[in-house]
Design a protein around this motif. Structure first.
Motif, PDB file in Angstrom:
ATOM      1  N   ASN A   1      -3.359  11.515   6.076  1.00 25.64           N
ATOM      2  CA  ASN A   1      -4.332  12.370   5.379  1.00 25.64           C
ATOM      3  C   ASN A   1      -4.999  11.616   4.227  1.00 25.64           C
ATOM      4  O   ASN A   1      -5.499  12.197   3.292  1.00 25.64           O
ATOM      5  N   ARG A   2      -4.948  10.321   4.319  1.00 25.06           N
ATOM      6  CA  ARG A   2      -5.607   9.422   3.366  1.00 25.06           C
ATOM      7  C   ARG A   2      -5.125   9.637   1.931  1.00 25.06           C
ATOM      8  O   ARG A   2      -5.902   9.495   0.980  1.00 25.06           O
ATOM      9  N   MET A   3      -3.857   9.974   1.767  1.00 28.11           N
ATOM     10  CA  MET A   3      -3.322  10.085   0.406  1.00 28.11           C
ATOM     11  C   MET A   3      -3.162   8.705  -0.220  1.00 28.11           C
ATOM     12  O   MET A   3      -3.019   8.576  -1.432  1.00 28.11           O
TER      13      MET A   3
ATOM     14  N   ASP B   1     -12.321   9.484  14.024  1.00 20.92           N
ATOM     15  CA  ASP B   1     -11.714   8.492  13.139  1.00 20.92           C
ATOM     16  C   ASP B   1     -11.796   8.964  11.690  1.00 20.92           C
ATOM     17  O   ASP B   1     -12.887   9.149  11.150  1.00 20.92           O
ATOM     18  N   ILE B   2     -10.628   9.163  11.079  1.00 19.69           N
ATOM     19  CA  ILE B   2     -10.635   9.712   9.718  1.00 19.69           C
ATOM     20  C   ILE B   2     -10.955   8.661   8.669  1.00 19.69           C
ATOM     21  O   ILE B   2     -11.175   8.983   7.509  1.00 19.69           O
TER      22      ILE B   2
ATOM     23  N   LEU C   1     -10.706  16.781   5.334  1.00 19.12           N
ATOM     24  CA  LEU C   1      -9.596  16.193   6.085  1.00 19.12           C
ATOM     25  C   LEU C   1      -8.260  16.713   5.567  1.00 19.12           C
ATOM     26  O   LEU C   1      -7.375  17.106   6.329  1.00 19.12           O
ATOM     27  N   ARG C   2      -8.126  16.719   4.234  1.00 23.72           N
ATOM     28  CA  ARG C   2      -6.842  17.145   3.649  1.00 23.72           C
ATOM     29  C   ARG C   2      -6.636  18.641   3.756  1.00 23.72           C
ATOM     30  O   ARG C   2      -5.526  19.128   3.634  1.00 23.72           O
TER      31      ARG C   2
ATOM     32  N   GLU D   1      -1.040  14.860  -7.087  1.00 26.58           N
ATOM     33  CA  GLU D   1      -0.832  14.660  -5.652  1.00 26.58           C
ATOM     34  C   GLU D   1      -0.960  15.982  -4.909  1.00 26.58           C
ATOM     35  O   GLU D   1      -1.620  16.056  -3.874  1.00 26.58           O
ATOM     36  N   ALA D   2      -0.293  17.015  -5.450  1.00 21.39           N
ATOM     37  CA  ALA D   2      -0.312  18.308  -4.781  1.00 21.39           C
ATOM     38  C   ALA D   2      -1.737  18.812  -4.651  1.00 21.39           C
ATOM     39  O   ALA D   2      -2.141  19.314  -3.599  1.00 21.39           O
ATOM     40  N   SER D   3      -2.498  18.641  -5.715  1.00 20.45           N
ATOM     41  CA  SER D   3      -3.868  19.144  -5.700  1.00 20.45           C
ATOM     42  C   SER D   3      -4.731  18.374  -4.696  1.00 20.45           C
ATOM     43  O   SER D   3      -5.462  18.967  -3.899  1.00 20.45           O
ATOM     44  N   TYR D   4      -4.607  17.043  -4.719  1.00 20.48           N
ATOM     45  CA  TYR D   4      -5.362  16.242  -3.735  1.00 20.48           C
ATOM     46  C   TYR D   4      -4.926  16.602  -2.325  1.00 20.48           C
ATOM     47  O   TYR D   4      -5.741  16.686  -1.413  1.00 20.48           O
ATOM     48  N   GLY D   5      -3.613  16.791  -2.159  1.00 22.04           N
ATOM     49  CA  GLY D   5      -3.067  17.106  -0.846  1.00 22.04           C
ATOM     50  C   GLY D   5      -3.625  18.394  -0.269  1.00 22.04           C
ATOM     51  O   GLY D   5      -3.632  18.585   0.940  1.00 22.04           O
TER      52      GLY D   5
END
Lengths: 257, 332
Positions: free
Chosen positions: A57-59, A78-79, A89-90, B221-225
């Motif tokens: 998820n591109r983290m 392709d993400i 995406l996320r 992180e949680a927020s972006y996630g």
């Protein structure tokens, strides 16, 4: 690669390489994640399984100096292509983290956070989402009378289920879980594991775990990682009973790791 | 004791030279036993030293309180609390002592400075903590810290050089059709507020930045996630999570603004008018500073009265700050 049956493929990763600066953290990882199954990633610490999960998820984009090559396809798209909306995406690929990380706000606001950032304002609609998500994460009964209370007042296990509720509130298609029970006691762990088997009816679940019994208990497919490489991938039963690779066998039988 | 004995025996068995050493030590004083460790007298003396040092601050506060009340109270009882605080005319030569223009100037001046300074300071701190690349932070951060250390009179000079003329231009523009306006030449409330707003920036920036940086990475992180953007994350998660730190910054900013004299005395015009943007005004602080040298008798007593009022204000601000910090501790 192990032969897989013909269920729908949700995510395809092909020759994924990832570098943190000079550190080659993922080496040519190729595997397919199947719809409505639980896929577990196991391996010793530092083997790249969490890193791999975060490429989905591109983290990893948040981390400075990361370079990624190869292909990650979600439903064939392709993400990592230019112009991909990472936010969207996320939303499609939600994530639950190792340490329960509810926001320091009310239980309600935690769950409503995602829908709100994606533009839902109607109170009635939010109420409905919050209730359904909390039910979906099997925590509604415990929280329905104190939705306005601070989420940090919940126990660790409840916080983690709240985080799962928060993740499903944005209606993802895939849920990534990065060692979701490693900070929890056995009873909370059991609850989350039960929850996971319910979740796969609606979502595709990918989980990183240190706990091999956990992988054996809950997952349909298992991939074994070692120093950045995906060593073996196949049906969980096969991996744990008749591993094809010697390293997998050694790890599973507890000879290292 | 048995363990010590046993270990002593073990050592003795180990080598004869060590046995001798041990014996010689024992002859002098049992330094290596529990009983001798930590000289009780030194401990006691140090305790007293610490106590005396900390008493200095307490005694100073006590003396200030007593002194301010004893020297400020007479004039207030002479004029009457109501007339002193609510009286709108300040004419020391005629022995009319109403300080409401100064109180209102100080209060509104501070509020206005906060309204201008806090958004700018907060945005700067967000920029420094969340958005700016490291190379920029390396330049801006020390600059902001330096800004905090600059003596306030320098801010005043800067205000007199730059803001006063600017304010005069605006004043001329605003009142060009109003022949009744008494021109201030830029020495007015507006200039003072701008100088105060700039002065409180470093306080606001530094403390809010620290609070923002302290927000756990997991929240981000949680927020972006969940698919939130960086800006959404900042406004919906990070700033709310840092709110008690930001509140502390604001209260300290208020404290700094209301207590400031040197910077604004150069740009405020120093007349006890009601606080309007283009009036020459007198703050509680500047009133005391400006008039103290030539005052005597009742007039001087009145200045102490002003001091007492200011003191009470600062006390209130500190109590508020403590309540915030307590709330913060509780939240954790």
């Amino acid at each position: 690669m192990a032969e897989l049956n013909n269920s729908d493929i949700k995510i395809v990763t092909k020759d994924v390489n990832l570098f943190y600066g000079d550190n080659h953290a993922l080496k040519d990882v190729t595997l397919d994640i199947l719809s409505n199954k639980i896929t577990a990633f196991i391996g010793p610490s530092g083997c790249g399984k969490s890193t791999y999960l975060k490429t989905l998820n591109r983290m990893n984009d948040i981390v400075p100096n990361v370079k990624i090559s190869g292909k990650v396809l979600l439903d064939g798209e392709d993400i990592y292509e230019n112009g991909v909306n990472v936010t969207y995406l996320r939303k499609k690929i939600g994530m639950v983290f190792q340490k329960p990380n509810p926001f320091p706000m009310s239980i309600y606001d935690n769950v409503a956070y995602g829908p709100r950032v994606h533009g839902i304002k109607s109170k009635a609609r939010l109420d409905e989402i919050v209730e359904n998500s909390l039910k979906g994460a099997a925590i509604w009964e415990e929280t329905k009378d104190r939705l306005k209370q601070n989420a940090l007042g919940l126990s660790g296990g409840q916080q983690q289920r709240l985080c799962i509720a928060r993740a499903i509130a944005v209606e993802p298609e895939v849920i990534l879980m990065d060692e979701p029970t490693s900070a929890l006691d056995p009873i909370s762990t059991l609850k989350i594991e039960e929850l996971m088997s319910q979740l796969k009816e609606k979502y595709t679940v990918a989980i990183v775990t240190h706990n091999m019994q956990q992988a054996a208990r809950i997952s349909d497919y298992t991939a074994f990682f070692l120093v950045g490489e995906m060593i073996e991938y196949g049906e969980t039963q096969q991996i744990f009973s008749r591993p094809k690779n010697k390293k997998t066998e050694e790890y599973i039988t507890g000879r290292f790791g | 004791m048995a363990i010590i004995k046993a270990s002593a025996e073990a050592i003795a068995a180990n080598s004869s030279s060590e046995t001798e050493k041990l014996a010689s030590v024992k002859k002098h004083k049992p330094k290596n036993t529990i009983i001798g460790v930590g000289n009780g007298l030194t401990e006691k003396i140090m305790h007293i030293v610490f106590l005396i040092c900390s008493s200095v601050a307490i005694i100073a506060l006590l003396l200030i309180t007593i002194y301010m009340i004893s020297s400020g109270a007479p004039i207030i009882s002479k004029v009457g609390l109501k007339d002193f605080i609510f009286g709108d005319k300040w004419a020391p030569t005629k022995e009319i002592f109403g300080i409401s223009p100064m109180i209102l100037t100080s209060v509104f001046g501070t509020i206005a400075a906060i309204l201008i300074g806090v958004p700018i300071g907060l945005m700067t701190s967000v920029f420094l903590a969340e958005i700016a690349p490291k190379s920029v932070v390396k330049v801006v951060q020390p600059a902001v810290e330096l800004l905090a250390g600059i003596p306030s009179v320098i801010y005043g000079l800067l205000g007199a050089m730059i803001i006063k003329p600017l304010s005069y231009k605006i004043e001329m523009l605003v009142f060009k059709d109003n022949p009744e306006h008494i021109y201030t030449g830029g020495a007015n409330m507006f200039s003072a507020v701008i100088v105060l707003a700039i002065m409180i920036l470093p306080t606001i920036i530094n403390i809010s930045r620290t609070a923002i940086i302290a927000v756990p990475e997991e929240y981000r992180e949680a927020s972006y996630g969940l698919g939130a953007t960086h800006i959404q994350t900042i406004f919906k998660v990070i700033l709310p999570a840092a709110k008690s730190g930001i509140a502390t910054a604001v209260v300290l900013g208020v404290g700094r603004a209301i207590g400031e004299a040197m910077a604004i005395i150069l740009v405020a015009g120093n007349m006890a008018n009601m606080p309007e943007a283009f009036n020459s005004v007198k703050f509680l602080t500047t009133g005391v500073v400006q008039e103290f040298a030539y005052s005597s008798g009742v007039h001087r007593e009145a200045l102490f009265g002003i001091g007492l009022v200011l003191f009470v204000f600062i006390m209130i601000i500190n109590i508020v700050l403590n309540l915030i910090l307590k709330g913060k501790a509780k939240a954790k």
